[in-house]
Scaffold this motif. Structure first.
Motif, PDB file in Angstrom:
ATOM      1  N   TYR A  28       0.834  -1.199   0.000  1.00  0.00           N
ATOM      2  CA  TYR A  28       0.000   0.000   0.000  1.00  0.00           C
ATOM      3  C   TYR A  28       0.873   1.255   0.000  1.00  0.00           C
ATOM      4  CZ  TYR A  28      -3.286   3.568   1.442  1.00  0.00           C
ATOM      5  OH  TYR A  28      -4.031   4.705   1.500  1.00  0.00           O
ATOM      6  N   GLU A  29       1.971   1.208   0.728  1.00  0.00           N
ATOM      7  CA  GLU A  29       2.863   2.364   0.823  1.00  0.00           C
ATOM      8  C   GLU A  29       3.402   2.777  -0.543  1.00  0.00           C
ATOM      9  OE1 GLU A  29       2.968  -0.278   2.904  1.00  0.00           O
ATOM     10  OE2 GLU A  29       2.227   0.731   4.712  1.00  0.00           O
ATOM     11  N   GLU A  30       3.774   1.791  -1.361  1.00  0.00           N
ATOM     12  CA  GLU A  30       4.261   2.093  -2.710  1.00  0.00           C
ATOM     13  C   GLU A  30       3.157   2.720  -3.561  1.00  0.00           C
ATOM     14  OE1 GLU A  30       7.563  -1.353  -3.586  1.00  0.00           O
ATOM     15  OE2 GLU A  30       5.443  -1.944  -3.573  1.00  0.00           O
ATOM     16  N   ALA A  31       1.943   2.179  -3.458  1.00  0.00           N
ATOM     17  CA  ALA A  31       0.815   2.736  -4.215  1.00  0.00           C
ATOM     18  C   ALA A  31       0.513   4.159  -3.745  1.00  0.00           C
ATOM     19  CB  ALA A  31      -0.414   1.848  -4.057  1.00  0.00           C
ATOM     20  N   TYR A  32       0.531   4.372  -2.441  1.00  0.00           N
ATOM     21  CA  TYR A  32       0.269   5.697  -1.880  1.00  0.00           C
ATOM     22  C   TYR A  32       1.309   6.713  -2.361  1.00  0.00           C
ATOM     23  CZ  TYR A  32      -0.151   9.461   1.517  1.00  0.00           C
ATOM     24  OH  TYR A  32      -0.278  10.690   2.107  1.00  0.00           O
ATOM     25  N   GLU A  33       2.570   6.315  -2.355  1.00  0.00           N
ATOM     26  CA  GLU A  33       3.642   7.214  -2.799  1.00  0.00           C
ATOM     27  C   GLU A  33       3.459   7.605  -4.270  1.00  0.00           C
ATOM     28  OE1 GLU A  33       8.405   6.859  -3.511  1.00  0.00           O
ATOM     29  OE2 GLU A  33       7.625   6.102  -1.597  1.00  0.00           O
ATOM     30  N   TYR A  34       3.112   6.647  -5.106  1.00  0.00           N
ATOM     31  CA  TYR A  34       2.874   6.935  -6.521  1.00  0.00           C
ATOM     32  C   TYR A  34       1.652   7.834  -6.696  1.00  0.00           C
ATOM     33  CZ  TYR A  34       2.041   6.178 -11.487  1.00  0.00           C
ATOM     34  OH  TYR A  34       1.830   6.356 -12.822  1.00  0.00           O
ATOM     35  N   TYR A  35       0.596   7.554  -5.953  1.00  0.00           N
ATOM     36  CA  TYR A  35      -0.626   8.372  -5.967  1.00  0.00           C
ATOM     37  C   TYR A  35      -0.291   9.827  -5.625  1.00  0.00           C
ATOM     38  CZ  TYR A  35      -5.429   9.680  -4.581  1.00  0.00           C
ATOM     39  OH  TYR A  35      -6.663  10.285  -4.443  1.00  0.00           O
ATOM     40  N   MET A  36       0.499  10.020  -4.578  1.00  0.00           N
ATOM     41  CA  MET A  36       0.860  11.373  -4.152  1.00  0.00           C
ATOM     42  C   MET A  36       1.768  12.063  -5.171  1.00  0.00           C
ATOM     43  SD  MET A  36      -0.983  11.898  -1.632  1.00  0.00           S
ATOM     44  CE  MET A  36      -0.384  13.519  -1.216  1.00  0.00           C
ATOM     45  N   GLN A  37       2.605  11.308  -5.867  1.00  0.00           N
ATOM     46  CA  GLN A  37       3.418  11.904  -6.934  1.00  0.00           C
ATOM     47  C   GLN A  37       2.525  12.499  -8.014  1.00  0.00           C
ATOM     48  OE1 GLN A  37       6.025   8.918  -8.521  1.00  0.00           O
ATOM     49  NE2 GLN A  37       7.372   8.917  -6.732  1.00  0.00           N
ATOM     50  N   ILE A  38       1.485  11.785  -8.390  1.00  0.00           N
ATOM     51  CA  ILE A  38       0.560  12.287  -9.402  1.00  0.00           C
ATOM     52  C   ILE A  38      -0.163  13.525  -8.881  1.00  0.00           C
ATOM     53  CG2 ILE A  38      -1.529  11.780 -10.721  1.00  0.00           C
ATOM     54  CD1 ILE A  38      -0.538   8.847 -10.789  1.00  0.00           C
ATOM     55  N   ILE A  39      -0.608  13.490  -7.639  1.00  0.00           N
ATOM     56  CA  ILE A  39      -1.292  14.647  -7.045  1.00  0.00           C
ATOM     57  C   ILE A  39      -0.357  15.846  -7.004  1.00  0.00           C
ATOM     58  CG2 ILE A  39      -2.336  15.568  -4.933  1.00  0.00           C
ATOM     59  CD1 ILE A  39      -4.055  13.522  -6.469  1.00  0.00           C
ATOM     60  N   ASN A  40       0.883  15.633  -6.608  1.00  0.00           N
ATOM     61  CA  ASN A  40       1.832  16.742  -6.490  1.00  0.00           C
ATOM     62  C   ASN A  40       2.242  17.323  -7.835  1.00  0.00           C
ATOM     63  OD1 ASN A  40       1.848  16.836  -3.701  1.00  0.00           O
ATOM     64  ND2 ASN A  40       3.446  15.283  -3.547  1.00  0.00           N
ATOM     65  N   GLN A  41       2.088  16.572  -8.905  1.00  0.00           N
ATOM     66  CA  GLN A  41       2.341  17.128 -10.232  1.00  0.00           C
ATOM     67  C   GLN A  41       1.348  18.238 -10.538  1.00  0.00           C
ATOM     68  OE1 GLN A  41       2.076  13.836 -12.917  1.00  0.00           O
ATOM     69  NE2 GLN A  41       4.074  13.007 -12.363  1.00  0.00           N
ATOM     70  N   ASN A  42       0.184  18.168  -9.922  1.00  0.00           N
ATOM     71  CA  ASN A  42      -0.871  19.154 -10.138  1.00  0.00           C
ATOM     72  C   ASN A  42      -1.033  20.076  -8.937  1.00  0.00           C
ATOM     73  OD1 ASN A  42      -1.540  17.958 -12.610  1.00  0.00           O
ATOM     74  ND2 ASN A  42      -2.772  16.418 -11.566  1.00  0.00           N
ATOM     75  N   LYS A  43       0.012  20.241  -8.133  1.00  0.00           N
ATOM     76  CA  LYS A  43      -0.136  20.978  -6.879  1.00  0.00           C
ATOM     77  C   LYS A  43      -0.487  22.444  -7.061  1.00  0.00           C
ATOM     78  CE  LYS A  43       4.792  21.791  -6.193  1.00  0.00           C
ATOM     79  NZ  LYS A  43       5.924  21.525  -5.335  1.00  0.00           N
ATOM     80  N   TYR A  44      -0.221  23.013  -8.222  1.00  0.00           N
ATOM     81  CA  TYR A  44      -0.583  24.405  -8.442  1.00  0.00           C
ATOM     82  C   TYR A  44      -1.929  24.527  -9.145  1.00  0.00           C
ATOM     83  CZ  TYR A  44       4.182  25.164  -7.036  1.00  0.00           C
ATOM     84  OH  TYR A  44       5.343  25.165  -6.316  1.00  0.00           O
ATOM     85  N   SER A  45      -2.558  23.401  -9.380  1.00  0.00           N
ATOM     86  CA  SER A  45      -3.872  23.394  -9.982  1.00  0.00           C
ATOM     87  C   SER A  45      -4.906  23.221  -8.873  1.00  0.00           C
ATOM     88  CB  SER A  45      -3.989  22.234 -10.969  1.00  0.00           C
ATOM     89  OG  SER A  45      -5.311  22.112 -11.399  1.00  0.00           O
TER      90      SER A  45
END
Length: 80
Positions: A28-45
């Motif tokens: 789950y930790e690996e999936a969560y980290e990848y999920y957050m990477q995608i979210i952070n790509q859009n952090k200014y959106s």
């Protein structure tokens, strides 16, 4: 053995949802980290990707979809 993943799915309420861009992980930790990477790509959106999900996979079947987002609605309602 359970696995976890991150995918996109726009039609989660349909009988057979269409899954796109599924990436699987052992923890789950690996999936969560990848999920957050995608979210952070859009952090200014200000638009959160509503079709992004963390999923639980059991026997090559997705059994649960989860989103990690805050959902707040404001409405003034008189109670008296």
């Amino acid at each position: 053995m359970n696995k976890f993943g991150v995918c996109r799915c726009d039609n989660i309420d349909s009988y057979e949802p269409f899954i796109e861009e599924l990436k699987q992980f052992d923890t789950y930790e690996e999936a969560y980290e990848y999920y957050m990477q995608i979210i952070n790509q859009n952090k200014y959106s200000f638009i959160y990707p509503n079709n992004l999900w963390i999923v639980w996979i059991d026997d090559d079947k997705i059994v649960q979809f989860t989103q990690l987002r805050e959902y707040t609605r404001c409405k003034i309602i008189s109670i008296s």
